[in-house]
Design an enzyme around this catalytic site. Structure first.
Site: not given
Length: 423
Positions: A119, A295
């Site tokens: 992440d 992302d």
């Protein structure tokens, strides 16, 4: 609205930097030397002493979820958190993406391995979802509590310091959240946070910001720069894996020079790996220069509502109620035009095949008809009061990404999968 935080560099930059590469599936590690240069486009071949570690595409074990709703909730929370400086704020749980790229991380001594979601919009690393944390000889309970919310999930628990092993890399006294409560994480043990350190602000009690894995690696191994290369193999390929490269990048995985663009100055995207870009469909601009974020834990490519509506009209797509995605016919697919992202003056083109969800995986998004003629687009509406765009891993499956804390920039290059037709 709050301004932009400064990306932290906790150790001096050296000129020659050994490269450690960790692939996504089993993460791969590459030790070599590379010269960092400030020019916008530059690529240097690497020496390739390699140790295999990989990233793997992980499918959600239970149920089917609406990817669009989950990605949109995540984007809105990330935007709100950066505006309010509350990365620990509560958020309602909606849906969770069914796929993500995970890495096997060893924690403790003796080492126990955990599968962690990679992440780039979180600085916190935590475990305790599918697999519980095992206290070992290297575990230290700090007495602090930790809470992080992702929009599509959250966790709360205790903070420990422990040793993390990523292939040949060893990071000591790393802050790790050990969850006693969590929501929205199925099929993974937790999260490997590789976002800016500023994103940890307020997430741990009695602490301002928490050194990330990248920070501690740089401090403990001064020859390692805070540069991360990210390479995903598309989930529709036979071996959907990937590679993280700590300390640099692997030019052997690229088919072009690197184009760099600075971190945007537009708040709140500037607090993440945020950049400015414009988007063109065919010859028509659908999104003028806008600020958004990259992302790895978002699935789709989310764009501003006006741009989405223009794209929907231009493609002739209809909104599918079951999946929440745009749906097109075979004839419309054959007429799809290139979707072009202009970043740092360079055009990065998503081919028609790169714009669609893998047809062999339609069941994952809720289409259980078994009809491969059902074609869904991976571009979705980001909604209101959020970023101009969020480019998720479906974008990074087609382009190599470089996240450079030292020079406050993000780089991209084409790969062998940029024009793949596997979807």
């Amino acid at each position: 609205m709050r301004g932009c935080l400064t990306l932290h560099k906790l150790s001096p930059l050296t000129t020659l930097l050994p490269l450690v590469m960790l692939p996504l599936t089993s993460l791969k590690i590459v030790l070599s030397f590379l010269l960092l240069v400030a020019s916008p486009v530059f690529s240097i071949p690497l020496n390739t002493q390699t140790t295999a570690v990989s990233l793997v595409a992980k499918f959600k074990a239970v149920g089917v979820t609406n990817i669009v709703a989950g990605d949109r909730a995540r984007a809105q929370l990330l935007h709100r958190a950066a505006e309010t400086d509350k990365y620990y704020g509560n958020a309602s749980i909606t849906n969770v993406a069914p796929i993500g790229y995970t890495i096997q991380a060893g924690i403790g001594n003796p080492v126990k391995h955990y599968g962690l979601l990679v992440d780039t919009t979180s600085g916190n690393t935590w475990i305790g979802a599918d697999q519980h944390y095992t206290i070992t000889n290297t575990s230290t309970n700090t007495g602090n509590t930790v809470f992080v919310s992702y929009g599509s999930g959250n966790f709360s628990g205790k903070e420990y310091l422990d040793t993390i092993t990523l292939s040949s890399l060893t990071i000591k006294n790393q802050s790790i959240g050990v969850a006693n409560k969590y929501q929205g994480f199925i099929g993974v043990d937790g999260v490997l946070g590789i976002g800016p350190v500023s994103l940890t602000k307020g997430t741990v009690s009695n602490t301002d910001i928490v050194p990330t894995i990248m920070d501690n690696l740089s401090r403990q191994e001064p020859t390692h720069s805070e540069v991360l290369g990210v390479y995903f193999v598309p989930v529709s390929e036979e071996d959907p894996t990937g590679t993280l490269t700590f300390g640099g990048w692997n030019s052997s995985l690229m088919t072009s020079d690197i184009t760099y663009t600075p971190i945007t100055t537009t708040s709140p995207a500037c607090n993440y790996w945020g950049i400015d870009q414009s988007i063109t469909y065919g010859n028509s601009t659908i999104l003028s220069s806008a600020a958004g974020i990259i992302d790895t834990a978002t699935v789709l490519i989310l764009i501003a509502t006006d741009a989405f509506n223009t794209y929907k009209t231009a493609t002739g797509a209809t909104l599918d109620e079951t999946t929440g995605l745009l749906k097109i016919t075979s004839d419309q697919y054959s007429s799809l035009k290139p979707l072009i992202f202009t970043i740092g003056g360079t055009a990065f083109t998503l081919t028609p095949n790169a714009q669609i969800w893998p047809r062999s995986m339609n069941a994952v998004i809720g289409d259980t008809s078994g009809n491969s003629d059902n074609i869904y687009l991976i571009v979705a509406d980001i909604g209101s009061e959020t970023f101009g765009f969020v480019s998720g891993y479906t974008f990074l499956e087609r382009f190599y990404g470089i996240f450079d804390t030292v020079n406050k920039r993000v780089g991209f290059a084409t790969t062998a999968y940029t024009e793949s037709t596997s979807n």
